[in-house]
Design a protein around this motif. Sequence first.
Motif, PDB file in Angstrom:
ATOM      1  N   VAL A   1      61.227  38.072  41.981  1.00 24.42           N
ATOM      2  CA  VAL A   1      61.085  37.840  40.665  1.00 24.42           C
ATOM      3  C   VAL A   1      59.314  37.268  41.111  1.00 24.42           C
ATOM      4  O   VAL A   1      58.090  37.276  40.270  1.00 24.42           O
ATOM      5  CB  VAL A   1      61.414  37.448  39.741  1.00 24.42           C
ATOM      6  CG1 VAL A   1      60.867  36.450  38.617  1.00 24.42           C
ATOM      7  CG2 VAL A   1      62.329  37.954  39.457  1.00 24.42           C
ATOM      8  N   PHE A   2      59.386  35.882  42.378  1.00 19.18           N
ATOM      9  CA  PHE A   2      58.604  35.220  42.326  1.00 19.18           C
ATOM     10  C   PHE A   2      57.659  36.139  43.481  1.00 19.18           C
ATOM     11  O   PHE A   2      56.309  36.118  42.478  1.00 19.18           O
ATOM     12  CB  PHE A   2      58.730  33.735  43.521  1.00 19.18           C
ATOM     13  CG  PHE A   2      57.672  33.078  43.863  1.00 19.18           C
ATOM     14  CD1 PHE A   2      57.560  32.193  43.431  1.00 19.18           C
ATOM     15  CD2 PHE A   2      57.650  32.999  45.333  1.00 19.18           C
ATOM     16  CE1 PHE A   2      56.246  31.511  43.583  1.00 19.18           C
ATOM     17  CE2 PHE A   2      56.503  32.177  45.620  1.00 19.18           C
ATOM     18  CZ  PHE A   2      55.873  31.743  45.306  1.00 19.18           C
ATOM     19  N   LEU A  16      56.847  39.586  43.147  1.00 17.53           N
ATOM     20  CA  LEU A  16      56.326  40.615  42.713  1.00 17.53           C
ATOM     21  C   LEU A  16      55.321  40.013  41.760  1.00 17.53           C
ATOM     22  O   LEU A  16      54.514  40.764  41.417  1.00 17.53           O
ATOM     23  CB  LEU A  16      57.983  40.989  42.090  1.00 17.53           C
ATOM     24  CG  LEU A  16      57.711  42.279  40.794  1.00 17.53           C
ATOM     25  CD1 LEU A  16      56.543  43.547  41.357  1.00 17.53           C
ATOM     26  CD2 LEU A  16      58.374  42.571  39.836  1.00 17.53           C
ATOM     27  N   THR A  17      55.748  38.748  41.059  1.00 15.31           N
ATOM     28  CA  THR A  17      55.073  37.981  40.038  1.00 15.31           C
ATOM     29  C   THR A  17      53.667  37.857  41.191  1.00 15.31           C
ATOM     30  O   THR A  17      52.195  38.250  40.710  1.00 15.31           O
ATOM     31  CB  THR A  17      55.280  37.118  39.397  1.00 15.31           C
ATOM     32  OG1 THR A  17      56.340  37.520  39.075  1.00 15.31           O
ATOM     33  CG2 THR A  17      53.999  36.874  38.841  1.00 15.31           C
ATOM     34  N   ALA A  18      53.842  37.408  42.410  1.00 12.18           N
ATOM     35  CA  ALA A  18      52.282  36.100  43.142  1.00 12.18           C
ATOM     36  C   ALA A  18      51.401  37.659  43.870  1.00 12.18           C
ATOM     37  O   ALA A  18      50.501  38.102  43.213  1.00 12.18           O
ATOM     38  CB  ALA A  18      52.929  36.267  44.002  1.00 12.18           C
ATOM     39  N   VAL A  32      51.781  41.078  41.480  1.00 17.31           N
ATOM     40  CA  VAL A  32      50.933  41.857  40.482  1.00 17.31           C
ATOM     41  C   VAL A  32      50.025  40.727  40.258  1.00 17.31           C
ATOM     42  O   VAL A  32      48.499  41.110  39.611  1.00 17.31           O
ATOM     43  CB  VAL A  32      51.621  41.641  39.782  1.00 17.31           C
ATOM     44  CG1 VAL A  32      51.146  42.064  37.864  1.00 17.31           C
ATOM     45  CG2 VAL A  32      52.389  42.160  39.929  1.00 17.31           C
ATOM     46  N   TYR A  33      49.650  39.682  40.309  1.00 16.25           N
ATOM     47  CA  TYR A  33      48.561  38.008  40.013  1.00 16.25           C
ATOM     48  C   TYR A  33      47.803  38.487  41.347  1.00 16.25           C
ATOM     49  O   TYR A  33      46.050  38.870  40.758  1.00 16.25           O
ATOM     50  CB  TYR A  33      49.130  37.102  40.491  1.00 16.25           C
ATOM     51  CG  TYR A  33      48.179  35.653  40.215  1.00 16.25           C
ATOM     52  CD1 TYR A  33      47.364  35.831  39.482  1.00 16.25           C
ATOM     53  CD2 TYR A  33      47.841  35.571  41.518  1.00 16.25           C
ATOM     54  CE1 TYR A  33      46.169  34.861  39.147  1.00 16.25           C
ATOM     55  CE2 TYR A  33      46.475  33.904  41.062  1.00 16.25           C
ATOM     56  CZ  TYR A  33      45.730  33.702  39.983  1.00 16.25           C
ATOM     57  OH  TYR A  33      45.158  33.223  39.642  1.00 16.25           O
ATOM     58  N   THR A  34      47.891  39.114  42.530  1.00 12.25           N
ATOM     59  CA  THR A  34      46.776  38.773  44.050  1.00 12.25           C
ATOM     60  C   THR A  34      46.078  40.344  43.444  1.00 12.25           C
ATOM     61  O   THR A  34      44.986  40.345  43.199  1.00 12.25           O
ATOM     62  CB  THR A  34      47.488  38.781  44.888  1.00 12.25           C
ATOM     63  OG1 THR A  34      48.435  37.585  45.316  1.00 12.25           O
ATOM     64  CG2 THR A  34      46.530  39.445  46.109  1.00 12.25           C
ATOM     65  N   TYR A  85      45.277  41.743  40.501  1.00  6.93           N
ATOM     66  CA  TYR A  85      44.948  41.802  38.949  1.00  6.93           C
ATOM     67  C   TYR A  85      43.482  40.653  39.473  1.00  6.93           C
ATOM     68  O   TYR A  85      42.259  41.734  38.875  1.00  6.93           O
ATOM     69  CB  TYR A  85      45.331  40.732  37.618  1.00  6.93           C
ATOM     70  CG  TYR A  85      44.651  40.998  36.745  1.00  6.93           C
ATOM     71  CD1 TYR A  85      44.102  41.631  36.253  1.00  6.93           C
ATOM     72  CD2 TYR A  85      44.371  39.334  36.814  1.00  6.93           C
ATOM     73  CE1 TYR A  85      43.236  41.299  34.919  1.00  6.93           C
ATOM     74  CE2 TYR A  85      43.315  39.029  35.264  1.00  6.93           C
ATOM     75  CZ  TYR A  85      43.306  40.036  34.734  1.00  6.93           C
ATOM     76  OH  TYR A  85      43.187  39.695  33.693  1.00  6.93           O
ATOM     77  N   LYS A  86      43.721  40.018  40.485  1.00  6.76           N
ATOM     78  CA  LYS A  86      43.007  38.950  41.042  1.00  6.76           C
ATOM     79  C   LYS A  86      41.334  39.901  41.709  1.00  6.76           C
ATOM     80  O   LYS A  86      40.838  38.284  42.448  1.00  6.76           O
ATOM     81  CB  LYS A  86      43.203  37.394  41.260  1.00  6.76           C
ATOM     82  CG  LYS A  86      42.119  35.962  41.385  1.00  6.76           C
ATOM     83  CD  LYS A  86      42.803  35.047  41.712  1.00  6.76           C
ATOM     84  CE  LYS A  86      41.789  33.838  42.303  1.00  6.76           C
ATOM     85  NZ  LYS A  86      41.441  33.639  43.334  1.00  6.76           N
TER      86      LYS A  86
END
Length: 227
Positions: free
Chosen positions: A182-183, A185-187, A189-191, A193-194
Amino acid sequence: MEKEKDYSNLRLKLVLKYFWEVIRRYKISFFTIIIFTALYSALDVYIPLQYLKLWDILSTNDFSVVETAKSIIIFVLVLKLFAWAMRRTSGFSLAYFESHVKAGLREQAFSYMIEHSHSFFANNFSGSLTQKIAKYANAFEKLTDKISQDGLPLFVRSAGMVVAIYTLLPKYSYILGVFCFVFLLTAFVYTRYKLKYDVLASIADSKTTGVLADAIGNHSSIQFFTG
């Protein structure tokens, strides 16, 4: 109104291809960084397991295991020395690798840019072009630092901890494995998006730097025309 450009489909493979053209000149230092970083990161997980083994032996209050405890301490000391040597070798190789590859990337970008027509240079700020060459090389340095100092050690230690905890408490290893997934995957997705905002900020910074550099370089012309 000017249509906003879409930067979501960047030519990442093409950039990595150009990076590899310079990286392959320094394959020894490149693979030394990867192998040694992975090894000392794995030792960061394995050595605490030896401490746990030593604690279990000492908790028996049996003097017959003194020799076994001494052998574990010596073994841990040797592993610590190996880890220290590999960490220093990896750090030295990283400094050597980055400095030489950055110089090669600047030369590569300059060779590509200098072959453009006169109109290309007339329609672009020279300071902005210089800034783009510097950012191209600096982007490689940032990427290499992130992979060698954060990404690869984090991956190896996470995998090592999941395996280590599985040998001790299997139920908790599954929980840790889900958390790591999860960590990551979240990183990711955030990357993603940013990324588009980072590109827009980089473009704006290049334009600003170009205007300032050209204004300083053509100070006499500006003074003449304003006068």
